[in-house]
Write an enzyme that holds these catalytic residues in place. Structure first.
Site, PDB file in Angstrom:
ATOM      1  CG  HIS A 162    -189.137 -90.827  52.469  1.00  0.00           C
ATOM      2  ND1 HIS A 162    -189.617 -90.070  53.538  1.00  0.00           N
ATOM      3  CD2 HIS A 162    -190.259 -91.732  51.973  1.00  0.00           C
ATOM      4  CE1 HIS A 162    -190.840 -90.566  53.880  1.00  0.00           C
ATOM      5  NE2 HIS A 162    -191.143 -91.557  53.002  1.00  0.00           N
ATOM      6  CB  SER A 283    -164.037 -73.309  42.358  1.00  0.00           C
ATOM      7  OG  SER A 283    -163.123 -73.192  43.219  1.00  0.00           O
ATOM      8  CE  LYS A 289    -166.951 -78.313  42.864  1.00  0.00           C
ATOM      9  NZ  LYS A 289    -166.985 -77.761  44.385  1.00  0.00           N
ATOM     10  CD  GLU A 296    -175.194 -73.793  43.968  1.00  0.00           C
ATOM     11  OE1 GLU A 296    -174.550 -72.738  44.291  1.00  0.00           O
ATOM     12  OE2 GLU A 296    -174.707 -74.854  44.257  1.00  0.00           O
TER      13      GLU A 296
END
Ligand code: ARG
Length: 463
Positions: A162, A283, A289, A296
């Site tokens: 979890h 970014s 960033k 992804e």
């Protein structure tokens, strides 16, 4: 023999009017299936060799056709071949060019076969090598993962359920879970080879042929195990396409799960792995960033893969036997899935090369969340003859006590522990050591260091 003029379709005697221009534009598949040119030529050569052996065509014609086909192969390889959409697909394009090169005798090449068996023969040959290519990439990933595992047997981290800290584990044990996953993918792809090893060539349009062909001969020549058993099934069957798409979907789903895991682990909240600059991007507005874009990309691609599987399932749903034009889309779908999966596997390997565990943070995190609680419960069962349920409740009381005092389990003194369970003696304290906890999980498949070492050796010997 019917004379075949250049620039005319082969059915121009029967079909008088020119095909609708719009359909001509969109109904061809040459842009997609030209990728099968090598397999198509290989199939045609085996076919005419068989026709000659069976005395269906002469020695001279066989040689002329093979000469022409080899010439076409060279032209395509050297980018001298003009793929013209008006010839519909790769089979017609090659046949048409054969006429231009060797003349009328090209008309013998299509004896005792149809495009219906030709296309799936090409496709199956292609898919067998695509399967092997994928398995090679999976091997590379497994090898790479084993290497990282070998270096991290004693790297301690929390295992999660979890996404909450659950029990202490070795980071290598986690990596070896990936090895299991990719090994299963390999098996799944390899299992598909059985169906791919049945040769469709010679079933012709749908009912077989009146010519005395030898399908065992072409099977052997083309590297298939046996000829397919039923001509109607053969031209209708695209199960092998579904198998490939399913296997590819499962494999990309695995990559997606692992990518998501690594994204979480590299997030500022967790920070238990580092991604090198090679696998992050910046970014456009936030100068600080470093984003895990590659991961992804990998996570997202499973969407496209499932879509392809569902496209094919839907095309096949309700489609009567045997061949229909609907089936033509199978190649575009497979090529897309294959290209995507190969890219994902290669990118995933890049990720493996360019990430490292943040060992300090892993250990820090493992010291949170009372992750040796189960070890304590087990200890009570073994040393104080409690039932597991009783020991579980005692341990829960101890965890509550520690939480109240803002202490970790290993920070509790024996006196504090004895307040809740008077039977406890000093030797319980070793239970809270994470290394001891890990090494106590000696059951087959468990995280004990020795288990992992043995498993790494087992996989290394397998590769
Ligand atoms: N390009 C076609 C396909 O991929 C080849 C088979 C054509 N057969 C036919 N009867 N029209 O499906």
């Amino acid at each position: 023999m019917i004379k075949k003029e250049n620039n005319q379709t082969i059915w121009n005697i029967r079909i008088k009017k020119k095909t609708s221009l719009l359909y001509k534009k969109i109904g061809n598949s040459i842009d997609v299936d030209k990728r099968l040119y090598q397999e198509d030529i290989q199939g045609s050569i085996a076919h005419v060799e068989m026709l000659f052996k069976q005395k269906i065509i002469s020695f001279k014609i066989k040689n002329k056709i093979i000469y022409g086909l080899n010439k076409i192969k060279k032209e395509i390889l050297n980018q001298k071949f003009k793929f013209d959409r008006k010839y519909e697909d790769i089979h017609m394009s090659i046949e048409n060019r054969l006429f231009q090169i060797i003349g009328e005798e090209a008309g013998y090449v299509h004896t005792a076969r149809s495009r219906n068996d030709q296309v799936i023969t090409d496709f199956k040959i292609w898919m067998k090598s695509a399967t092997n290519e994928i398995n090679k990439e999976l091997d590379k990933i497994i090898k790479r993962t084993l290497k990282i595992a070998e270096k991290n047997i004693e790297t301690i981290m929390p295992g999660f359920t979890h996404l909450k800290n659950a029990q202490a584990i070795s980071f290598a044990h986690y990596l070896m879970a990936y090895v299991e996953i990719f090994n299963r993918d390999k098996k799944r792809f390899s299992n598909n080879l059985e169906n791919l090893n049945e040769n469709p060539l010679g079933v012709a349009a749908l009912s077989g042929t009146s010519f005395n062909i030898d399908r065992n001969y072409t099977s052997k020549k083309l590297g298939f195990k046996t000829p397919t058993n039923n001509s109607i099934d053969t031209v209708s069957d695209r199960d092998f396409v579904l198998d490939f798409l399913y296997s590819s979907s499962v494999c990309s789903m695995h990559i997606s799960r692992i990518s998501e895991e690594l994204i979480i682990w590299s997030s500022d909240g967790f920070n238990i792995i580092n991604l090198s600059d090679k696998i992050v991007t910046g970014s456009s507005i936030m100068p600080q960033k470093k984003n895990p874009d590659l991961l992804e990309y990998l996570r997202g691609k499973s969407g496209l893969m499932y879509g392809n599987l569902f496209s094919m399932l839907t095309i096949l749903k309700g489609l009567p036997l045997s061949y229909f034009k609907d089936l033509q889309d199978d190649k575009e779908i497979i090529f897309k899935s294959f290209d995507t999966l190969i890219n994902c596997l290669k990118i995933f390997e890049e990720v493996l090369i360019n990430f490292s565990p943040n060992k300090k943070k892993m250990l820090e995190l493992a010291n949170h969340g009372f992750i040796t609680a189960t070890d304590l419960a087990d200890y009570l069962v073994k040393n104080h003859s409690m039932s597991f349920r009783k020991a579980y409740q005692k341990t829960a009381e101890i965890v509550n006590f520690a939480e109240k005092r803002k202490k970790r389990l290993d920070e509790l003194s024996i006196q504090e522990l004895q307040k809740i369970e008077p039977k406890l003696s000093n030797d319980v304290l070793k239970i809270f050591n994470l290394k001891n906890s890990i090494n106590s999980k000696k059951s087959y498949g468990g995280t004990a260091f020795d288990n992992i070492k043995k498993m790494i050796v087992k996989y290394k010997n397998k590769l």
